[in-house]
Design an enzyme around this catalytic site. Structure first.
Site, PDB file in Angstrom:
ATOM      1  N   PHE A 289       0.792  -1.282  -0.063  1.00 56.39           N
ATOM      2  CA  PHE A 289       0.094  -0.011   0.253  1.00 56.39           C
ATOM      3  C   PHE A 289       0.755   1.154  -0.196  1.00 56.39           C
ATOM      4  O   PHE A 289       0.455   2.127  -0.490  1.00 56.39           O
ATOM      5  CB  PHE A 289      -0.644   0.111   1.478  1.00 56.39           C
ATOM      6  CG  PHE A 289      -1.737   0.926   1.036  1.00 56.39           C
ATOM      7  CD1 PHE A 289      -2.199   2.206   2.144  1.00 56.39           C
ATOM      8  CD2 PHE A 289      -2.815   1.236   0.241  1.00 56.39           C
ATOM      9  CE1 PHE A 289      -2.443   2.831   1.934  1.00 56.39           C
ATOM     10  CE2 PHE A 289      -3.844   2.188   0.747  1.00 56.39           C
ATOM     11  CZ  PHE A 289      -4.269   3.289   1.745  1.00 56.39           C
ATOM     12  N   GLU A 290       1.843   0.891   0.869  1.00 60.23           N
ATOM     13  CA  GLU A 290       3.107   2.569   0.851  1.00 60.23           C
ATOM     14  C   GLU A 290       3.426   2.280  -1.193  1.00 60.23           C
ATOM     15  O   GLU A 290       3.610   4.500  -1.004  1.00 60.23           O
ATOM     16  CB  GLU A 290       3.803   2.228   1.410  1.00 60.23           C
ATOM     17  CG  GLU A 290       3.467   2.490   2.903  1.00 60.23           C
ATOM     18  CD  GLU A 290       2.890   3.325   3.676  1.00 60.23           C
ATOM     19  OE1 GLU A 290       3.397   4.347   3.197  1.00 60.23           O
ATOM     20  OE2 GLU A 290       1.725   3.627   4.642  1.00 60.23           O
ATOM     21  N   GLN A 291       3.741   1.254  -1.626  1.00 59.43           N
ATOM     22  CA  GLN A 291       4.170   2.136  -2.860  1.00 59.43           C
ATOM     23  C   GLN A 291       2.829   2.245  -3.763  1.00 59.43           C
ATOM     24  O   GLN A 291       3.690   3.498  -4.892  1.00 59.43           O
ATOM     25  CB  GLN A 291       4.465   0.285  -3.590  1.00 59.43           C
ATOM     26  CG  GLN A 291       5.090   0.309  -4.951  1.00 59.43           C
ATOM     27  CD  GLN A 291       5.469  -0.673  -5.142  1.00 59.43           C
ATOM     28  OE1 GLN A 291       5.365  -2.406  -4.655  1.00 59.43           O
ATOM     29  NE2 GLN A 291       6.154  -0.490  -6.223  1.00 59.43           N
TER      30      GLN A 291
END
Length: 554
Positions: A466-468
């Protein structure tokens, strides 16, 4: 004077027909506004204010003091007695000041009116009283004639001798500047030094006793500028706008150092010959005396302006001068001021209403335009997807049941099936074994919008995947791809939310899902789906017949 005579004549015509039985009823005609003045010790004849009526009919005259029922005697030996239309005070005393009724009566008619008498003392050390003087104001002229006023009923003015005083000092009749003629004093070579208080005095004999009758006259001699030409201040070839049927008064104004005669003409004829009726009336010359000169006035009154009065030149003339000026009456131009004000106010209101309507109904307006034949929905940007769908998952790659239903069922049902959009959803459209980072980067670059579905899971710690996605999202923000935020669940705390989402929420807000997974909630015409469709690009479709809408109330 004529008004007074009319009232008295009216009384005769309306009341002489009264029966004898009602003769005791007496008409009260009020109080005469003129006051009879006399100095203490001088004779006073108070004239009945109804004397004109008395001279026209056979009446008995009775005088009484107001508030008393006692008639005055006719005995000439009494100091106060009545003599037909006169109440005589021989001589007058201070206690005589007051109100007296003159009553006219015959067998069929009775009328009464009050006369006021004022007896005064002379001012200390003077031969007159300042409050009882005849006041006059005139400009300097070659000579001045002063008349001794109000003595005709006492003496024969054709054969009398009048003594004249200035400031209570006898005039030097041997100086050559003064001349007496009957009751008049003529002053030659008039100057400002001749201003002052003049007193005339005549002898009067009654019942063998000689009395003096005096009158005080004040004259103010104005030293006006000499050798000036008459100056006409109005008209000066003026053009006046007058509505048809209106009345208007034209005033000829001429400034001069003396009183002069003025007159109005049209076509070299006096205005009296302008009309056969009294529609246009020329007044009389009037004046106003100032320190600099005399302003002479003459009015010309149009009681009703007719078509024949327009575009004619009405001249004002001075008898002693060849200078003439005119005034022209003109029909006024149409006044569009009210119309223009109403027009611009209407335009302003229309603009305001339009702005308010656009702000309130802008979503419906844009969607209606897109569905109309005027809109061009062909998009040639080369992108494959209308929107990339991003929604939260935990570190294990799973999401909530409601989130899955909304993303994998509801969004495709409405946006793809009913609105003809193409969506890319991770977990539905990706292939096993694909490199996720490259797939997301490539897919987002091929999408026109990014739809991020928010839930409380966003507020928890997210995995690297998700951070990506968020990092990719940041890159997309810099590339100005529009992002649509949907709150699937009510989020009360954005503290742990990524800064990029906070920025997007603050800049454009979010669309909140408040419905349930029912058939009516899946209609694209609800407020929620209208807001989503408004932020989406125009759907590329041929006609609405190809779509299967579920209609519902907002």
């Amino acid at each position: 004077m004529w008004g007074h005579r009319f009232v008295l004549t009216l009384h005769i015509l309306t009341l002489t027909c009264l029966s004898v039985g009602k003769a005791e009823l007496c008409i009260d005609d009020g109080v005469e506004f003129e006051i009879e003045y006399a100095s203490v010790g001088e004779p006073l004849y108070a004239v009945c204010p109804l004397y004109l009526l008395f001279e026209k009919s056979n009446f008995n005259v009775t005088w009484i003091r107001n508030g008393s029922q006692t008639e005055f005697t006719s005995d000439r030996q009494e100091r106060v007695h009545q003599d037909q239309k006169y109440l005589k005070f021989i001589p007058a005393q201070l206690q005589d000041s007051g109100f007296y009724q003159c009553i006219l009566k015959n067998s069929t008619f009775c009328i009464k009116k009050i006369r006021r008498v004022e007896v005064f003392n002379q001012d200390d050390g003077l031969c007159y009283n300042h409050s009882v003087r005849f006041l006059n104001e005139i400009p300097i002229m070659p000579s001045l004639r002063i008349e001794c006023p109000d003595i005709d009923i006492y003496v024969n003015t054709r054969n009398i001798q009048v003594k004249w005083f200035k400031e209570c000092q006898p005039l030097n009749m041997d100086s050559g500047r003064y001349l007496t003629l009957a009751k008049d004093l003529i002053i030659k070579s008039l100057s400002q030094q001749d201003s002052g208080n003049y007193t005339c005095e005549v002898s009067f004999m009654y019942n063998g006793v000689t009395y003096n009758i005096s009158r005080a006259i004040e004259y103010s001699i104005l030293d006006l500028p000499k050798e000036i030409e008459p100056v006409m201040t109005f008209p000066k070839n003026n053009i006046l706008d007058v509505k048809l049927g209106d009345s208007i008064t034209l005033t000829c104004e001429v400034f001069y150092n003396a009183i002069i005669d003025l007159y109005w003409t049209y076509n070299d004829t006096l205005m009296a010959q302008y009309t056969e009726d009294d529609r246009v009336i020329m007044g009389t010359t009037d004046k106003t005396i100032t320190e600099d000169g005399i302003q002479n006035f003459l009015t010309l009154n149009f009681t009703k302006v007719l078509e024949e009065d327009y575009n004619k030149q009405f001249y004002c003339h001075i008898w002693s001068s060849t200078s003439t000026f005119y005034v022209t009456l003109r029909r006024p131009d149409p006044n569009f001021q009210g119309f223009l004000i109403a027009f611009f106010v209407s335009i302003f209101l229309v603009i305001v209403i339009a702005v308010i309507a656009v702000r309130i109904f802008k979503v419906d307006i844009v969607l209606w335009y897109r569905s109309s034949c005027l809109a061009n929905t062909d998009c040639k940007d080369g992108k494959m997807y209308d929107a990339y769908i991003m929604y939260p998952k935990d570190s294990m790659g799973t999401s909530s049941y409601e989130m899955d239903i909304f993303v994998l069922k509801v969004l495709p049902e409405v946006l793809e099936k009913q609105c003809a959009y193409r969506l890319f959803i991770i977990g539905r459209d990706d292939l096993p074994g694909q490199a996720m980072a490259d797939l997301i980067d490539e897919t987002i670059s091929q999408s026109r919008r990014i739809i991020i579905v928010l839930g409380n899971l966003f507020c928890e710690k997210q995995g690297d995947d998700f951070e990506q996605k968020i990092a990719m999202y940041d890159a997309l923000i810099r590339n100005k791809i529009k992002v649509i935020l949907i709150e699937m669940e009510k989020i009360t705390d954005y503290t742990d939310m990524p800064e990029s989402l906070k920025y997007i929420k603050q800049k454009q807000g979010v669309v909140q899902w408040k419905g349930e997974f029912t058939e009516s909630a899946l209609s694209p015409n609800t407020r929620f789906w209208k807001n989503i469709r408004y932020q989406m690009p125009p759907a590329q479709r041929h006609s609405d017949k190809e779509l299967h809408y579920i209609h519902s109330e907002d």
